[in-house]
Design a protein around this motif. Structure first.
Motif, short mmCIF file in Angstrom:
data_model
loop_
_atom_site.label_atom_id
_atom_site.label_comp_id
_atom_site.label_asym_id
_atom_site.label_seq_id
_atom_site.Cartn_x
_atom_site.Cartn_y
_atom_site.Cartn_z
N UNK A 1 -98.14 80.79 4.97
CA UNK A 1 -97.23 80.26 5.98
C UNK A 1 -95.85 80.17 5.36
N UNK A 2 -94.85 80.72 6.03
CA UNK A 2 -93.49 80.72 5.51
C UNK A 2 -92.54 80.05 6.48
N UNK A 3 -91.59 79.31 5.95
CA UNK A 3 -90.49 78.77 6.74
C UNK A 3 -89.25 79.57 6.38
N UNK A 4 -88.89 80.49 7.26
CA UNK A 4 -87.76 81.39 7.04
C UNK A 4 -86.92 81.46 8.31
N UNK A 5 -85.76 82.07 8.21
CA UNK A 5 -84.82 82.10 9.32
C UNK A 5 -85.12 83.17 10.37
N UNK A 6 -85.85 84.22 9.97
CA UNK A 6 -85.99 85.34 10.90
C UNK A 6 -87.20 86.21 10.55
N UNK A 7 -87.53 87.09 11.48
CA UNK A 7 -88.57 88.08 11.24
C UNK A 7 -88.17 88.98 10.08
N UNK B 1 -87.59 78.84 11.37
CA UNK B 1 -88.73 79.37 12.07
C UNK B 1 -89.90 79.48 11.09
N UNK B 2 -91.07 79.40 11.63
CA UNK B 2 -92.27 79.54 10.81
C UNK B 2 -92.95 80.87 11.13
N UNK B 3 -93.37 81.53 10.07
CA UNK B 3 -94.08 82.80 10.20
C UNK B 3 -95.35 82.75 9.38
N UNK B 4 -96.33 83.53 9.79
CA UNK B 4 -97.56 83.66 9.03
C UNK B 4 -97.69 85.09 8.57
N UNK B 5 -98.00 85.26 7.29
CA UNK B 5 -98.35 86.57 6.76
C UNK B 5 -99.86 86.61 6.71
N UNK C 1 -94.84 85.31 14.09
CA UNK C 1 -94.14 84.03 14.24
C UNK C 1 -95.13 82.99 14.73
N UNK C 2 -95.05 81.81 14.16
CA UNK C 2 -95.89 80.70 14.61
C UNK C 2 -95.15 80.03 15.76
N UNK C 3 -95.84 79.82 16.84
CA UNK C 3 -95.19 79.23 18.01
C UNK C 3 -94.69 77.83 17.69
N UNK D 1 -92.07 82.48 -3.86
CA UNK D 1 -91.99 81.84 -2.55
C UNK D 1 -91.65 80.36 -2.68
N UNK D 2 -92.29 79.69 -3.64
CA UNK D 2 -92.01 78.27 -3.89
C UNK D 2 -90.57 78.07 -4.34
N UNK D 3 -90.14 78.87 -5.32
CA UNK D 3 -88.78 78.74 -5.84
C UNK D 3 -87.72 78.96 -4.76
N UNK D 4 -88.02 79.84 -3.81
CA UNK D 4 -87.09 80.10 -2.71
C UNK D 4 -87.16 79.03 -1.62
N UNK D 5 -88.16 78.17 -1.72
CA UNK D 5 -88.30 77.09 -0.73
C UNK D 5 -88.82 77.54 0.62
N UNK D 6 -89.53 78.67 0.68
CA UNK D 6 -90.00 79.18 1.97
C UNK D 6 -91.50 79.03 2.17
N UNK D 7 -92.26 78.70 1.12
CA UNK D 7 -93.72 78.62 1.26
C UNK D 7 -94.13 77.31 1.93
N UNK D 8 -94.83 77.42 3.06
CA UNK D 8 -95.35 76.25 3.76
C UNK D 8 -96.81 76.01 3.44
N UNK D 9 -97.52 77.05 3.00
CA UNK D 9 -98.93 76.93 2.67
C UNK D 9 -99.57 78.30 2.66
N UNK D 10 -100.83 78.31 2.34
CA UNK D 10 -101.56 79.56 2.35
C UNK D 10 -102.81 79.44 1.52
N UNK D 11 -103.74 80.32 1.80
CA UNK D 11 -105.00 80.35 1.08
C UNK D 11 -105.67 81.69 1.27
#
Length: 142
Positions: free
Chosen positions: A83-89, A1-5, A111-113, A36-46
């Protein structure tokens, strides 16, 4: 799932940030981003520039109105995102809680739809086009 902080700055957090050397902020955020990068969950951000450098497009009348500068009267301002790619809220909020923020800051976790949110509209012309658009955009970013 994708989430945005969604990073929200307030008057309190802006005042607290003035007491922190900016290079310290850069370094703390760098450590956080690296985790976040090392964990492989960062999709982007600025981060975002000062709201006074932007504009607001309001849809209150027959035609949109464009006003330069910040949206007036807002006590919290959207000032950046991850933007994070993680399994859950729960996982997304765990990462949000690790962010090095000053007092008065907040991170909204949303959560990103995805396609499943629009399942009842399967076959819609624009939802089908969006699949192609996403492929094109992902190809451009690689």
């Amino acid at each position: 799932m994708a989430y945005m902080l969604i990073l929200r700055a307030t008057e309190e957090s802006q005042a607290a940030a003035k007491d922190v050397p900016f290079e310290d902020v850069i370094n703390a955020m760098g450590v956080y981003n690296e985790a976040l990068m090392d964990a492989g969950v960062l999709a982007g951000g600025d981060g975002l520039s000062d709201p006074n450098e932007g504009a607001v497009v309001e849809f209150t009348g027959d035609a949109p109105t464009i006003r330069l500068g910040a949206y007036g009267g807002v006590s919290e301002r959207f000032s950046g995102y991850w933007g994070l790619n993680v399994a859950s809220l729960d996982e997304a909020t765990m990462w949000a809680a690790r962010c090095p923020m000053v007092p008065g800051s907040s991170l909204e976790v949303r959560r990103i739809t995805d396609e499943s949110d629009f399942a009842e509209f399967e076959g819609n012309e624009y939802l089908e086009k969006e699949k192609t658009w996403r492929e094109i955009l992902q190809g451009d970013s690689q």
